[in-house]
Write an enzyme that holds these catalytic residues in place. Structure first.
Site, mmCIF file in Angstrom:
data_model
loop_
_atom_site.group_PDB
_atom_site.id
_atom_site.type_symbol
_atom_site.label_atom_id
_atom_site.label_comp_id
_atom_site.label_asym_id
_atom_site.label_seq_id
_atom_site.Cartn_x
_atom_site.Cartn_y
_atom_site.Cartn_z
ATOM 1 N N ASP A 148 -10.705 3.523 4.530
ATOM 2 C CA ASP A 148 -11.161 2.148 4.309
ATOM 3 C C ASP A 148 -12.690 2.077 4.282
ATOM 4 O O ASP A 148 -13.264 1.049 3.915
ATOM 5 C CB ASP A 148 -10.636 1.222 5.426
ATOM 6 C CG ASP A 148 -9.354 0.500 5.027
ATOM 7 O OD1 ASP A 148 -9.151 0.292 3.818
ATOM 8 O OD2 ASP A 148 -8.579 0.135 5.930
ATOM 9 N N LYS A 193 0.837 -1.207 0.000
ATOM 10 C CA LYS A 193 0.000 0.000 0.000
ATOM 11 C C LYS A 193 0.868 1.252 0.000
ATOM 12 O O LYS A 193 0.562 2.232 -0.667
ATOM 13 C CB LYS A 193 -0.927 -0.004 1.228
ATOM 14 C CG LYS A 193 -2.070 -1.015 1.110
ATOM 15 C CD LYS A 193 -2.836 -1.202 2.411
ATOM 16 C CE LYS A 193 -3.880 -2.315 2.267
ATOM 17 N NZ LYS A 193 -4.583 -2.625 3.516
ATOM 18 N N GLN A 222 -4.236 -1.441 9.741
ATOM 19 C CA GLN A 222 -4.220 -2.731 9.042
ATOM 20 C C GLN A 222 -4.866 -3.812 9.914
ATOM 21 O O GLN A 222 -4.507 -3.988 11.071
ATOM 22 C CB GLN A 222 -2.768 -3.114 8.690
ATOM 23 C CG GLN A 222 -2.644 -4.408 7.917
ATOM 24 C CD GLN A 222 -3.293 -4.341 6.532
ATOM 25 O OE1 GLN A 222 -3.133 -3.373 5.798
ATOM 26 N NE2 GLN A 222 -4.036 -5.377 6.173
#
Ligand code: NAP
Length: 292
Positions: free
Chosen positions: A121, A54, A98
């Site tokens: 997200d 990422k 994460q």
């Protein structure tokens, strides 16, 4: 017949190119570089790879990223403290924690602590609510990737019967909501482990999306000839990475099919960048229009 493969890797590269141009324009106009703060708790090797990828994606399009690595025994209070710090930092536009986090940490509490405008997200309850109401702030990355894969390959959604197998909060459930919204207009059936006679339902699909985490679960006899099959699954097996769809068998029946790897995965990654740029635009435009 052999299905046309939907190349997610190539499409992701194209979207990254478009994004890099948009980021350059944004930086020229505002003097601000979009920025993502990533938090990795613990030493899970797969998570380390995901975060590294990422950050590399960010670099490629001109988004800056910082990584905060915390030890396995990090307390919930310490993690919440770090999230709060990022929430208040005007130089941070997007925050990514994460997943999964270690068991002593309550995932839902942490996700709800991220400022909704920085929730790239799209897991915060406020952002989920906006999505359900059809006025999303951010689209969740994997469902958005699936949508882009369909639309940019000119595969019609309106009036099509989409069958989604898997009802997780990050893939199946939000995707079912997105595709059924006015404007996309698919007719959606959402299946799960308690669905009765699953093959009878999957065989009705014009578009079949599978996100269950079971290697090669969907076989050719479960697919209507000519259907579009999107395989979200990523399973590490002795034979390497495989999807939830039996690729070799289904390829002979489907009209279109995503490979694993190289299908949905690269698009999921790129959608995080899309959301980070959107966050930077929103936050910077608010900052310049709010009287000090
Ligand atoms: P998850 O949270 O484990 O949810 C799995 C879902 O599949 C559940 O709804 C479960 O039903 C359903 N399911 C399990 N076995 C089933 C069966 N035999 N028949 C019908 N439904 C069944 O999974 P997830 O996080 O959504 O991930 C699914 C897969 O996608 C994994 O392989 C994951 O690695 C992959 N993934 C890929 C990407 C990408 O970017 N390509 C992104 C995210 C996830 P119940 O609700 O009834 O338990």
């Amino acid at each position: 017949m052999s299905a046309t493969l939907l190349d997610g890797k190539a499409l992701a590269a194209k979207i990254r190119q478009e994004l890099a141009e948009q980021v350059t324009r944004f930086v020229e106009q505002t003097g601000v570089t979009p920025s993502l703060a990533a938090v990795l708790v613990g030493s899970d090797p797969a998570s380390q790879v995901y975060v590294r990828n990422k950050r590399r994606d960010c670099r490629e399009v001109g988004i800056s990223s910082v990584l905060h690595e915390l030890p396995d025994d990090t307390s919930q209070a310490d993690l919440l403290g770090l999230v709060k710090q990022f929430n208040q930092d005007p130089q941070v536009h997007g925050i990514l924690v994460q997943l999964p986090v270690p068991p002593q940490i309550d995932t839902e509490r942490v996700l709800a602590a991220i400022h909704p405008q920085k929730d790239v997200d799209a897991f915060h309850p406020e952002n989920v609510g906006l999505l359900v109401q059809g006025r999303p702030r951010y689209l969740p990355c994997t469902p958005h990737g699936v949508q882009q894969l369909l639309q940019r390959n000119n595969l019609a959604l309106a009036g099509q019967h989409v069958v989604i197998v898997g009802r997780s909060d990050i893939v199946g459930k939000p995707l079912s909501i997105m595709l059924a919204q006015r404007g996309l207009d698919a007719t959606v059936t959402l299946c799960h482990s308690r669905t009765a006679d699953l093959p009878a339902i999957t065989r009705q699909a014009d578009i079949l999306v599978v996100a269950i985490g079971r290697p090669k679960f969907v076989t050719a006899d479960m697919v209507r000839p000519g259907a579009v099959v999107i395989d979200v699954g990523i399973n590490r097996t002795a034979d390497g990475l495989v999807g939830d769809v039996d690729f070799d068998g289904v390829r002979e029946v489907a009209g279109h099919l995503t490979p694993v790897p190289g299908g949905v995965g690269p698009l999921t990654r790129v959608m995080l960048l899309v959301n980070t740029l959107t966050a930077a635009r929103e936050l910077e435009s608010e900052r310049t229009t709010t009287p000090s």
